[in-house]
Design a protein around this motif. Structure first.
Motif, short mmCIF file in Angstrom:
data_model
loop_
_atom_site.label_atom_id
_atom_site.label_comp_id
_atom_site.label_asym_id
_atom_site.label_seq_id
_atom_site.Cartn_x
_atom_site.Cartn_y
_atom_site.Cartn_z
N ARG A 90 0.82 -1.20 0.00
CA ARG A 90 0.00 0.00 0.00
C ARG A 90 0.86 1.26 0.00
NH1 ARG A 90 -3.50 1.66 5.26
NH2 ARG A 90 -4.39 3.62 4.51
N THR A 91 2.05 1.17 0.57
CA THR A 91 2.93 2.34 0.67
C THR A 91 4.21 2.19 -0.14
OG1 THR A 91 3.84 1.38 2.71
CG2 THR A 91 2.09 3.03 2.95
N ARG A 92 4.35 1.10 -0.87
CA ARG A 92 5.56 0.92 -1.67
C ARG A 92 5.34 1.45 -3.08
NH1 ARG A 92 6.39 -5.34 -0.57
NH2 ARG A 92 6.72 -5.32 1.69
N TRP A 93 6.43 1.95 -3.66
CA TRP A 93 6.40 2.48 -5.03
C TRP A 93 7.56 1.90 -5.82
CZ3 TRP A 93 2.35 5.53 -6.45
CH2 TRP A 93 1.57 6.05 -5.41
N GLU A 94 7.27 1.44 -7.01
CA GLU A 94 8.33 0.97 -7.91
C GLU A 94 8.79 2.15 -8.77
OE1 GLU A 94 9.21 -2.04 -11.63
OE2 GLU A 94 7.54 -2.51 -10.25
N VAL A 95 10.08 2.40 -8.73
CA VAL A 95 10.66 3.56 -9.41
C VAL A 95 11.15 3.17 -10.80
CG1 VAL A 95 12.56 5.22 -9.35
CG2 VAL A 95 11.38 4.58 -7.23
N THR A 96 10.84 4.01 -11.77
CA THR A 96 11.46 3.91 -13.09
C THR A 96 12.11 5.25 -13.39
OG1 THR A 96 9.86 2.30 -13.92
CG2 THR A 96 11.11 3.53 -15.57
N GLU A 97 13.41 5.24 -13.68
CA GLU A 97 14.12 6.48 -13.98
C GLU A 97 13.95 6.79 -15.46
OE1 GLU A 97 18.38 8.68 -13.04
OE2 GLU A 97 18.20 6.50 -12.77
N VAL A 98 13.21 7.85 -15.76
CA VAL A 98 12.95 8.26 -17.14
C VAL A 98 14.20 8.91 -17.72
CG1 VAL A 98 11.51 9.71 -18.62
CG2 VAL A 98 10.51 8.56 -16.64
N SER A 99 14.80 9.79 -16.97
CA SER A 99 16.08 10.42 -17.29
C SER A 99 16.68 10.86 -15.97
CB SER A 99 15.90 11.60 -18.26
OG SER A 99 15.05 12.59 -17.70
N ALA A 100 17.89 11.42 -15.99
CA ALA A 100 18.57 11.74 -14.74
C ALA A 100 17.70 12.65 -13.87
CB ALA A 100 19.91 12.42 -15.04
N GLY A 101 17.38 12.15 -12.68
CA GLY A 101 16.62 12.94 -11.72
C GLY A 101 15.15 13.05 -12.01
N ILE A 102 14.63 12.32 -13.01
CA ILE A 102 13.19 12.34 -13.34
C ILE A 102 12.69 10.90 -13.30
CG2 ILE A 102 11.43 12.89 -15.07
CD1 ILE A 102 13.16 15.16 -16.01
N TYR A 103 11.59 10.68 -12.55
CA TYR A 103 11.13 9.32 -12.29
C TYR A 103 9.63 9.18 -12.54
CZ TYR A 103 15.46 9.48 -9.52
OH TYR A 103 16.76 9.63 -9.10
N THR A 104 9.20 7.95 -12.79
CA THR A 104 7.80 7.59 -12.63
C THR A 104 7.70 6.67 -11.41
OG1 THR A 104 7.97 5.68 -14.11
CG2 THR A 104 7.28 7.78 -15.09
N LEU A 105 6.53 6.71 -10.77
CA LEU A 105 6.32 5.94 -9.55
C LEU A 105 5.07 5.09 -9.72
CD1 LEU A 105 6.97 8.87 -7.04
CD2 LEU A 105 8.54 7.00 -7.57
N GLU A 106 5.25 3.79 -9.70
CA GLU A 106 4.13 2.86 -9.84
C GLU A 106 3.77 2.27 -8.48
OE1 GLU A 106 3.74 -0.14 -13.19
OE2 GLU A 106 4.09 -1.48 -11.48
N ALA A 107 2.50 2.41 -8.11
CA ALA A 107 2.04 1.85 -6.84
C ALA A 107 2.25 0.34 -6.86
CB ALA A 107 0.58 2.20 -6.62
#
Length: 573
Positions: free
Chosen positions: A305-322
């Motif tokens: 419920r509180t974890r997020w999977e990180v994908t680094e789109v470019s340096a210092g920019i991310y998407t966060l998937e629940a």
């Protein structure tokens, strides 16, 4: 009026070598202060700062809320050795002083966290300085992209000496003519007034071009002859300034790299903790996969419920998937309005509303800034409590708008074989036994070997296909019964094989095993559950849950750990 160095005699080499001159008594100190310039009013050029390096003081330009550009020679006891200045923490404690604080280098200022010298082949005198705390109330200087040209007039602003003052209490400025341009620097001479010079303390002084859109940074003062500067007897005029216009990509990449979350990369599973609310994390209000569910600051239990999977789109920019919802953090309705709610929505690689910059907030905290809107994620409301709604807000430096991230797991997307076996690694009688099916149900109860029957080997072999519910995850098709997939029953959590399953029931996402050995296979339909074995049977289980057999807490971590091996058999041609 530029940097006032202790031990000036140690800083006399650089200009002689570069200018290829040898004049008796020449004291070629790096970038001096603005002699014969005019005082800068207190409300102007607040982004021109004093940089105290431990070796003395220089001038610099704020180019980002967390970054100052100056010259690398300021961070070396001998300025001629600027090319050897290492990246990282400065050799001596350093700080940056803004506005009225810059009147004295004894003021507290803002600590320097790290420096990044320019290390490309042309070896120009340039360094970027990262602040420990961002300068939120000062507008950074824009970077020029057009090259300087001969006879162009640039305004230089600095904190160095003047003709009459050793340590001025205000910055000064004067106009200079560009007399020569080469690949990495420009030569300048005083224009208005004609006898203007750059003096000690003016190393790193920005050369500014005035455009219809405002001032932009063209160059940084590197070395000066210091004619007309107090304490100098030089008669030769001019100075040399490092070009900035053509290193913009390096600057932007350095800033982006510096803003990355330490230890966080694509595939990291993180908790994102709010700095203003005790034990509160960015998360879902419930275990739900419902589109557009709005985010809250919820109790920081380490759960999907509180974890997020990180994908680094470019340096210092991310998407966060629940990690539970398998949907991405976004602005609800792609609203550009302040205080719009944040929600989980279907992931889209093209949507900048799902992309987030991590900008320094000081003290190891960061702002979570939306790429599309520029607003930051923050807990709503005046009184902050757990279960506050999370919205996009204008950043005001409040703790409830600041976050920290801790890595609690790692996605694992490295199954590359087309055909595999899935083998238990628990240190008990099940070790080495393979996931197999029999009469439609899943088991880990027989040791399959190369000498097993063909049917036994095929029943324990699987074809790996992109996840039916999410292509970055996996689905496992039976080798012995093509078209049937490993799935778990939504009521009993018992696994088996079935034709045309509901996609989420037959999709499994890889995670580094909780035990530290092998891989976990997280059930997409209910990510609180993981493929596990118990007493030879195969389930999608959770530790301590309500389903007998599936949810036994005994050796749960060991019984959810798997190794991926070669298939025992492949389909008959």
């Amino acid at each position: 009026m530029f940097k006032t160095f202790k031990g000036a005699k140690s800083r006399t080499a650089g200009i002689i070598a570069i200018a290829a001159v040898s004049i008796a008594g020449l004291s070629a100190l790096p970038a001096s202060a603005l002699s014969n310039g005019t005082d800068v009013p207190n409300n102007e050029n607040l982004n021109v700062v004093k940089v105290a390096t431990g070796y003395g003081t220089c001038t610099g330009a704020l180019i980002d809320q967390s970054w100052v550009a100056t010259v690398a020679s300021c961070f070396s006891q001998n300025p001629a050795n600027y090319a050897s200045v290492p990246a990282g923490k400065p050799a001596l404690p350093a700080k940056v002083l803004f506005g009225l604080d810059a009147a004295s280098r004894d003021n507290a200022g803002t600590a320097v966290e790290q420096i990044q010298p320019y290390k490309e082949a042309d070896g120009r005198d340039l360094v970027l300085v990262k602040l420990a705390t961002p300068a939120l109330n000062t507008t950074p200087i824009k970077l020029a992209t057009a090259a300087p040209v001969a006879d162009e007039k640039l305004d230089f602003v600095g904190w160095g000496r003047t003709k009459t003052e050793w340590v001025p209490k205000v910055s000064h400025k004067a106009s200079f003519t560009v007399s020569d341009v080469n690949a990495k620097e420009i030569t300048i001479n005083g224009f208005n007034p004609v006898d203007a010079s750059l003096c000690l303390g003016d190393s790193g002084a920005p050369g500014l071009r005035t455009t219809a859109a405002g001032q932009e940074l063209v160059a940084l003062n590197s070395r000066s002859w210091q004619k007309n500067c107090i304490g100098s007897t030089q008669t030769q005029d001019g100075a040399f300034a490092t070009r900035i216009d053509d290193v913009n990509p390096w600057i932007q990449q350095t800033i982006a790299n510096g803003n990355k979350l330490p230890g966080v990369a694509s595939g990291s599973i993180v908790l994102i903790k709010n700095a203003g609310i005790t034990d509160s994390c960015l998360g879902l209000p419930a275990f739900t996969k419902v589109e557009n569910t709005t985010m809250q600051s919820v109790k920081c239990a380490d759960s999907t419920r509180t974890r997020w999977e990180v994908t680094e789109v470019s340096a210092g920019i991310y998407t966060l998937e629940a990690d539970f919802g398998k949907l991405c953090l976004s602005v609800l309705g792609e609203s550009t309005g302040e205080n719009a709610a944040l929600a989980q929505t279907t992931c889209s690689a093209q949507s900048t509303f799902q992309q987030w910059k991590t900008l320094p907030a000081g003290g190891g905290k960061f702002q979570l800034s939306n790429v599309a809107t520029g607003f930051v994620a923050g807990a709503a409301g005046v009184v902050v409590n757990t279960d506050e709604k999370v919205t996009q807000q204008k950043y005001a430096g409040q703790a409830k708008q600041q976050w920290t991230a801790s890595v609690v797991g790692q996605a694992k997307y490295d199954i590359t074989h087309s055909y595999i076996s899935i083998q238990a690694v628990a240190p008990d009688v099940s070790k080495g036994k393979s996931v197999r099916h029999e009469n439609g149900l899943g088991y880990v109860n027989n040791l399959v070997t190369a000498s097993s029957t063909e049917l036994q080997r095929k029943d324990a072999s699987w074809k790996v296909v992109p996840g039916l519910a999410d292509p970055k995850c996996y689905s496992f098709e039976s080798v012995s019964l093509p078209g049937k997939y490993l799935y778990a029953d939504s009521s009993t959590a018992r696994t088996g094989i079935v034709s045309a399953p509901r996609a989420d029931l037959a999709t499994w996402c890889g995670r580094i095993a909780r035990s530290g050995t092998g891989i976990n296979l997280q059930w997409y339909a209910n990510p609180t559950r993981i493929l596990r074995h118990n007493s030879g049977n195969l389930y999608a289980g959770t530790s301590g849950g309500p389903i007998s057999g599936a949810d036994s807490a005994t050796q749960f971590d060991e019984m959810t750990s798997w190794s991926i091996g070669a298939a025992w058999a492949t389909p008959t041609p």
